[in-house]
Design a protein around this motif. Structure first.
Motif, PDB file in Angstrom:
ATOM      1  N   ARG A  50     -10.231  -0.709   7.272  1.00 47.97           N
ATOM      2  CA  ARG A  50     -10.754  -1.102   8.585  1.00 47.97           C
ATOM      3  C   ARG A  50     -11.411   0.072   9.312  1.00 47.97           C
ATOM      4  NH1 ARG A  50      -5.208  -2.935   8.715  1.00 47.97           N
ATOM      5  NH2 ARG A  50      -5.052  -5.098   7.994  1.00 47.97           N
ATOM      6  N   MET A  51     -11.511   1.219   8.636  1.00 53.35           N
ATOM      7  CA  MET A  51     -12.012   2.426   9.286  1.00 53.35           C
ATOM      8  C   MET A  51     -13.420   2.796   8.819  1.00 53.35           C
ATOM      9  SD  MET A  51      -8.471   4.660   9.080  1.00 53.35           S
ATOM     10  CE  MET A  51      -9.067   5.992  10.116  1.00 53.35           C
ATOM     11  N   ARG A  52     -14.109   1.835   8.201  1.00 58.28           N
ATOM     12  CA  ARG A  52     -15.453   2.043   7.675  1.00 58.28           C
ATOM     13  C   ARG A  52     -15.565   3.295   6.781  1.00 58.28           C
ATOM     14  NH1 ARG A  52     -19.812   4.677   7.642  1.00 58.28           N
ATOM     15  NH2 ARG A  52     -21.880   3.748   7.507  1.00 58.28           N
ATOM     16  N   PRO A  53     -14.704   3.372   5.762  1.00 58.72           N
ATOM     17  CA  PRO A  53     -14.825   4.520   4.854  1.00 58.72           C
ATOM     18  C   PRO A  53     -15.960   4.309   3.860  1.00 58.72           C
ATOM     19  CG  PRO A  53     -13.114   3.078   4.080  1.00 58.72           C
ATOM     20  CD  PRO A  53     -13.608   2.482   5.383  1.00 58.72           C
ATOM     21  N   GLU A  54     -16.598   5.385   3.477  1.00 62.85           N
ATOM     22  CA  GLU A  54     -17.569   5.315   2.378  1.00 62.85           C
ATOM     23  C   GLU A  54     -16.918   5.751   1.076  1.00 62.85           C
ATOM     24  OE1 GLU A  54     -21.912   6.058   3.805  1.00 62.85           O
ATOM     25  OE2 GLU A  54     -20.614   7.449   4.893  1.00 62.85           O
ATOM     26  N   ARG A  55     -15.893   6.570   1.188  1.00 64.84           N
ATOM     27  CA  ARG A  55     -15.072   6.916   0.025  1.00 64.84           C
ATOM     28  C   ARG A  55     -13.617   6.995   0.473  1.00 64.84           C
ATOM     29  NH1 ARG A  55     -18.185   9.988  -4.558  1.00 64.84           N
ATOM     30  NH2 ARG A  55     -20.279  10.200  -3.675  1.00 64.84           N
ATOM     31  N   ILE A  56     -12.723   6.522  -0.403  1.00 59.94           N
ATOM     32  CA  ILE A  56     -11.292   6.622  -0.144  1.00 59.94           C
ATOM     33  C   ILE A  56     -10.689   7.520  -1.220  1.00 59.94           C
ATOM     34  CG2 ILE A  56      -9.105   5.367   0.010  1.00 59.94           C
ATOM     35  CD1 ILE A  56     -10.699   2.902   0.859  1.00 59.94           C
ATOM     36  N   ILE A  57      -9.954   8.523  -0.785  1.00 51.38           N
ATOM     37  CA  ILE A  57      -9.305   9.432  -1.717  1.00 51.38           C
ATOM     38  C   ILE A  57      -7.798   9.334  -1.503  1.00 51.38           C
ATOM     39  CG2 ILE A  57      -9.045  11.833  -2.432  1.00 51.38           C
ATOM     40  CD1 ILE A  57     -11.864  12.360  -1.555  1.00 51.38           C
ATOM     41  N   ILE A  58      -7.082   8.898  -2.535  1.00 52.25           N
ATOM     42  CA  ILE A  58      -5.632   8.754  -2.465  1.00 52.25           C
ATOM     43  C   ILE A  58      -5.012   9.902  -3.255  1.00 52.25           C
ATOM     44  CG2 ILE A  58      -3.663   7.242  -2.911  1.00 52.25           C
ATOM     45  CD1 ILE A  58      -5.596   4.886  -2.895  1.00 52.25           C
ATOM     46  N   GLY A  59      -4.196  10.704  -2.577  1.00 51.88           N
ATOM     47  CA  GLY A  59      -3.617  11.874  -3.227  1.00 51.88           C
ATOM     48  C   GLY A  59      -2.915  11.548  -4.525  1.00 51.88           C
ATOM     49  N   GLU A  60      -2.130  10.462  -4.520  1.00 53.84           N
ATOM     50  CA  GLU A  60      -1.459  10.020  -5.741  1.00 53.84           C
ATOM     51  C   GLU A  60      -1.026   8.577  -5.584  1.00 53.84           C
ATOM     52  OE1 GLU A  60       2.595  10.857  -8.360  1.00 53.84           O
ATOM     53  OE2 GLU A  60       1.925  12.348  -6.902  1.00 53.84           O
ATOM     54  N   VAL A  61      -1.303   7.755  -6.583  1.00 54.16           N
ATOM     55  CA  VAL A  61      -0.794   6.388  -6.569  1.00 54.16           C
ATOM     56  C   VAL A  61       0.536   6.366  -7.299  1.00 54.16           C
ATOM     57  CG1 VAL A  61      -2.968   5.140  -6.332  1.00 54.16           C
ATOM     58  CG2 VAL A  61      -2.228   5.837  -8.588  1.00 54.16           C
ATOM     59  N   ARG A  62       1.522   5.743  -6.672  1.00 51.85           N
ATOM     60  CA  ARG A  62       2.843   5.711  -7.290  1.00 51.85           C
ATOM     61  C   ARG A  62       3.588   4.410  -7.019  1.00 51.85           C
ATOM     62  NH1 ARG A  62       5.825  10.625  -4.435  1.00 51.85           N
ATOM     63  NH2 ARG A  62       3.863  11.627  -4.986  1.00 51.85           N
ATOM     64  N   GLY A  63       2.896   3.430  -6.418  1.00 50.66           N
ATOM     65  CA  GLY A  63       3.575   2.184  -6.108  1.00 50.66           C
ATOM     66  C   GLY A  63       2.602   1.051  -5.884  1.00 50.66           C
ATOM     67  N   GLY A  64       2.975   0.130  -4.999  1.00 51.38           N
ATOM     68  CA  GLY A  64       2.185  -1.066  -4.747  1.00 51.38           C
ATOM     69  C   GLY A  64       0.805  -0.811  -4.195  1.00 51.38           C
ATOM     70  N   GLU A  65       0.562   0.411  -3.686  1.00 50.51           N
ATOM     71  CA  GLU A  65      -0.774   0.710  -3.167  1.00 50.51           C
ATOM     72  C   GLU A  65      -1.828   0.696  -4.270  1.00 50.51           C
ATOM     73  OE1 GLU A  65       1.036   4.743  -4.151  1.00 50.51           O
ATOM     74  OE2 GLU A  65       1.694   2.869  -3.234  1.00 50.51           O
ATOM     75  N   ALA A  66      -1.374   0.711  -5.537  1.00 48.74           N
ATOM     76  CA  ALA A  66      -2.325   0.651  -6.651  1.00 48.74           C
ATOM     77  C   ALA A  66      -3.168  -0.614  -6.584  1.00 48.74           C
ATOM     78  CB  ALA A  66      -1.578   0.718  -7.986  1.00 48.74           C
ATOM     79  N   LEU A  67      -2.561  -1.737  -6.172  1.00 45.61           N
ATOM     80  CA  LEU A  67      -3.305  -2.991  -6.057  1.00 45.61           C
ATOM     81  C   LEU A  67      -4.380  -2.884  -4.982  1.00 45.61           C
ATOM     82  CD1 LEU A  67      -3.838  -5.974  -6.613  1.00 45.61           C
ATOM     83  CD2 LEU A  67      -1.965  -6.529  -5.039  1.00 45.61           C
ATOM     84  N   ASP A  68      -4.017  -2.343  -3.829  1.00 52.36           N
ATOM     85  CA  ASP A  68      -4.981  -2.200  -2.739  1.00 52.36           C
ATOM     86  C   ASP A  68      -6.087  -1.224  -3.123  1.00 52.36           C
ATOM     87  OD1 ASP A  68      -3.446  -3.743  -0.505  1.00 52.36           O
ATOM     88  OD2 ASP A  68      -1.986  -2.367  -1.344  1.00 52.36           O
ATOM     89  N   MET A  69      -5.736  -0.199  -3.889  1.00 50.97           N
ATOM     90  CA  MET A  69      -6.742   0.751  -4.352  1.00 50.97           C
ATOM     91  C   MET A  69      -7.758   0.056  -5.262  1.00 50.97           C
ATOM     92  SD  MET A  69      -6.254   3.977  -6.935  1.00 50.97           S
ATOM     93  CE  MET A  69      -6.028   2.819  -8.308  1.00 50.97           C
ATOM     94  N   LEU A  70      -7.266  -0.759  -6.199  1.00 46.58           N
ATOM     95  CA  LEU A  70      -8.173  -1.470  -7.104  1.00 46.58           C
ATOM     96  C   LEU A  70      -9.080  -2.419  -6.334  1.00 46.58           C
ATOM     97  CD1 LEU A  70      -5.750  -2.362 -10.054  1.00 46.58           C
ATOM     98  CD2 LEU A  70      -7.470  -0.543  -9.996  1.00 46.58           C
ATOM     99  N   GLN A  71      -8.510  -3.111  -5.358  1.00 50.38           N
ATOM    100  CA  GLN A  71      -9.315  -4.039  -4.570  1.00 50.38           C
ATOM    101  C   GLN A  71     -10.375  -3.301  -3.767  1.00 50.38           C
ATOM    102  OE1 GLN A  71      -6.214  -6.121  -2.436  1.00 50.38           O
ATOM    103  NE2 GLN A  71      -6.036  -7.708  -4.009  1.00 50.38           N
ATOM    104  N   ALA A  72     -10.015  -2.129  -3.246  1.00 52.12           N
ATOM    105  CA  ALA A  72     -10.993  -1.335  -2.506  1.00 52.12           C
ATOM    106  C   ALA A  72     -12.127  -0.878  -3.411  1.00 52.12           C
ATOM    107  CB  ALA A  72     -10.310  -0.132  -1.857  1.00 52.12           C
ATOM    108  N   MET A  73     -11.763  -0.399  -4.604  1.00 50.35           N
ATOM    109  CA  MET A  73     -12.782   0.058  -5.548  1.00 50.35           C
ATOM    110  C   MET A  73     -13.694  -1.072  -5.989  1.00 50.35           C
ATOM    111  SD  MET A  73     -10.589   2.623  -8.026  1.00 50.35           S
ATOM    112  CE  MET A  73     -10.162   4.300  -7.533  1.00 50.35           C
TER     113      MET A  73
END
Length: 459
Positions: A299-322
Motif C-alpha cells: 500500500r506504500m507504492r513501492p517500485e521494488r520490495i527487498i525482504i531481508g530474509e523470508v522464513r515464514g508465511g510472508e513467502a506467499l505475500d512475497m510471491l504475490q507481490a513479485m
C-alpha cells in the motif's frame, strides 16, 4: 660507591619494569590485583561523575573526561601499578561506562566478523571465516547479564527469565542474539554478527575472488533488468553482503521498501523506506511480523520490495507481490542449494495457512522468481558465489532451472585454500532476449565457458 650501585640497580629496575610493561597484553583478563583496583576506582568514579550527563555531551569529550578522572583517582590512591597496568584499568573502566566492557576492543577491530560469547569466561571471534578463542572475558555472570541488558534496553527490548531470548542490534547495525538461563544451561550466551563499516562493491568482490568480472557484469544487468532474485546460502555465507551489493545497481529514481527483522541492509539510494519487525511485548501483544510488513508495503507504492530474509508465511505475500508488478524485488533464504531454496519456499507458503495444489504453487514460484544465487562459505573461510541459476519454467509438476555459472572446485592447496573458479556453463538465459527491450547491452560472449576476462574488458 654505594650511591653508584643504588643508582645502577634503580636504573636496572626501571628498565626491567618498562620491559615488563611492553609485554603486557591490553586484551588479556585482569589479575586479581587489577580487578580489585578497577572495582575500587570505578566505585569512586561513580561518586564524582554524573552519569546522567554522559548522553548529553560529545562521546569523545565524555571518554576523555572519564580517562582523566580515573587517572587522577589512581594517582590519589597511590595504586601500586605499572604504567601499562594503569592504562589497562583506565581503558576497562572507560569501556564499562561508555560501551560494552570487554567487547569494546573486539568491536573496534574491523577484521572481526562475529563475536560469540559462551558464558562470561569464554569469548570467541570469527576472523576471515576462521573461529578463534580470545583472552577477553567478563568479570562474572552478572557482568555479562548487565552488558546484555544494556544492549537490549537501547532498542526498547527486555530480557529476563520470562523472556529469555531476544534479538537486537547495536548502534552500528550489528545484529545481536542473546539467550539466558534457564534456556542457556551453561550461562548467558551472546552472538554478535558484525555490521561492516566499509561498504563492499562488485569491484571488491572481484578482488577477493568471490566473483569474476563477467559474472559481476551479469549480476548488474539482472538488477537493472528488474528480475526477481533470491539469494540462497547458509549462516554466515554472505547473503546480506550480496544483497547490499546487488542493490547498488537499483536506479536512484525508484522507491524501495526494505523489510527486515534486524536492519542490516545499507542501501545508498535517496528514496528508501526501511521497515523492521517487532516482537511481542511481555504480555504477548504488539507483535508485527514480516508478513504484516509485506502486506503493508504493497500500500506504500513501492517500485521494488527487498525482504531481508523470508522464513515464514510472508513467502506467499512475497510471491504475490513479485507476480503483481513489483518486479526487481530481492530477498534471501537459508538453503544449501538453489533447488532446496525453492523447496523451502514451498514449505513456507504452507505456513501461511492457505493450501495450494502443488502444481499451482510451483507455477506461481516459477513465474515469480527469475534468478537464484547460491553463496557459500568454503572450508578455508572464504565466501564465494557458487552457482547462478535461472528459473526457466515448468515441466509437468517440476520447476525447471538452468545453471548459467558454477564454481568448479580444483582441490585444496598446501595452505588449505580451496582452489577453483567460477565458470559459465555455456547456457544462454531466457532473459537475454528481454534486455534489448530495456536498452541494456550485454555481450552474449559472457555466457561462453572459455570467454576470458580480457575479452570482457575489450567490450
Amino acid at each position: 660507591m654505594a650511591t653508584v650501585v643504588r643508582n645502577r640497580l634503580s636504573r636496572i629496575g626501571r628498565e626491567f619494569a618498562d620491559a615488563a610493561d611492553e609485554e603486557l597484553d591490553l586484551t588479556r583478563p585482569l589479575t586479581d590485583q587489577e580487578t580489585e583496583w578497577k572495582q575500587r576506582i570505578n566505585e569512586k568514579l561513580l561518586t564524582v561523575l554524573d552519569l546522567s550527563l554522559i548522553d548529553t555531551v560529545d562521546t569523545d569529550a565524555a571518554r576523555k573526561e572519564i580517562r582523566e578522572i580515573v587517572d587522577r583517582l589512581l594517582t590519589e590512591e597511590s595504586a601500586p601499578l605499572s604504567r601499562k597496568q594503569r592504562q589497562l584499568i583506565i581503558e576497562r573502566i572507560e569501556d564499562e561506562v561508555m560501551g560494552l566492557g570487554p567487547l569494546e576492543p573486539l568491536l573496534a577491530d574491523p577484521t572481526i566478523s562475529d563475536i560469540l560469547v559462551n558464558g562470561y569466561e569464554t569469548i570467541y571471534i570469527e576472523r576471515n571465516g576462521i573461529l578463534e578463542r580470545t583472552n577477553a572475558r567478563f568479570t562474572d555472570h552478572a557482568h555479562l547479564i548487565n552488558t546484555i541488558d544494556r544492549i537490549v534496553s537501547a532498542v526498547g527490548r527486555r530480557i529476563d527469565e520470562s523472556s529469555p531470548i531476544v534479538d537486537a542490534r547495536l548502534a552500528d547495525g550489528s545484529r545481536v542474539n542473546a539467550i539466558i538461563p534457564p534456556l542457556a544451561i551453561d550461562g548467558a550466551m551472546l552472538s554478535i554478527r558484525r555490521f561492516g563499516t566499509a561498504l563492499l562493491s562488485m569491484e571488491k568482490l572481484i578482488e577477493l575472488g568471490t566473483l569474476t568480472p563477467q559474472v559481476a557484469q551479469v549480476l548488474s544487468v539482472i538488477v537493472r533488468a528488474r528480475l526477481n532474485v533470491v539469494v540462497s546460502g547458509g549462516t554466515g555465507s554472505g547473503k546480506t553482503t550480496m544483497m547490499n551489493i546487488l542493490s547498488a545497481d537499483i536506479p536512484d529514481t525508484e522507491r524501495i521498501v526494505t523489510i527486515e527483522d534486524a536492519a542490516e541492509l545499507r542501501l545508498q539510494q535517496p528514496h528508501v523506506i526501511r521497515l523492521e519487525t517487532r516482537p511481542p511485548n511481555i504480555e504477548g501483544k504488539g507483535e508485527v511480523t514480516s508478513r504484516d510488513l509485506v502486506r503493508n508495503s504493497l500500500r506504500m507504492r513501492p517500485e521494488r520490495i527487498i525482504i531481508g530474509e523470508v522464513r515464514g508465511g510472508e513467502a506467499l505475500d512475497m510471491l504475490q507481490a513479485m507476480n503483481t508488478g513489483h518486479d526487481g524485488s530481492l530477498t534471501t533464504i537459508h538453503a544449501n542449494t538453489p533447488r532446496d531454496a525453492l523447496s523451502r519456499i514451498e514449505n513456507m507458503v504452507s505456513m501461511s495457512g492457505i493450501s495450494f495444489p502443488i502444481k499451482a504453487l510451483r507455477t506461481q514460484i516459477a513465474s515469480a522468481i527469475n534468478i537464484v544465487l547460491q553463496v557459500a562459505r568454503l572450508e578455508d573461510g572464504k565466501r564465494k558465489l557458487v552457482s547462478l541459476q535461472e528459473i526457466s519454467g515448468m515441466e509437468g509438476e517440476v520447476i525447471t532451472m538452468s545453471e548459467l555459472f558454477v564454481f568448479k572446485r580444483e582441490g585444496i592447496d598446501e595452505e588449505g585454500n580451496v582452489m577453483g573458479k567460477l565458470q559459465a556453463t555455456g547456457i544462454i538465459p531466457a532473459f537475454y532476449k528481454q534486455l534489448a527491450n530495456r536498452s541494456i547491452d550485454l555481450p552474449i560472449e559472457v555466457f561462453e565457458p572459455d570467454w576470458s576476462e580480457t575479452g570482457k574488458e575489450s567490450q
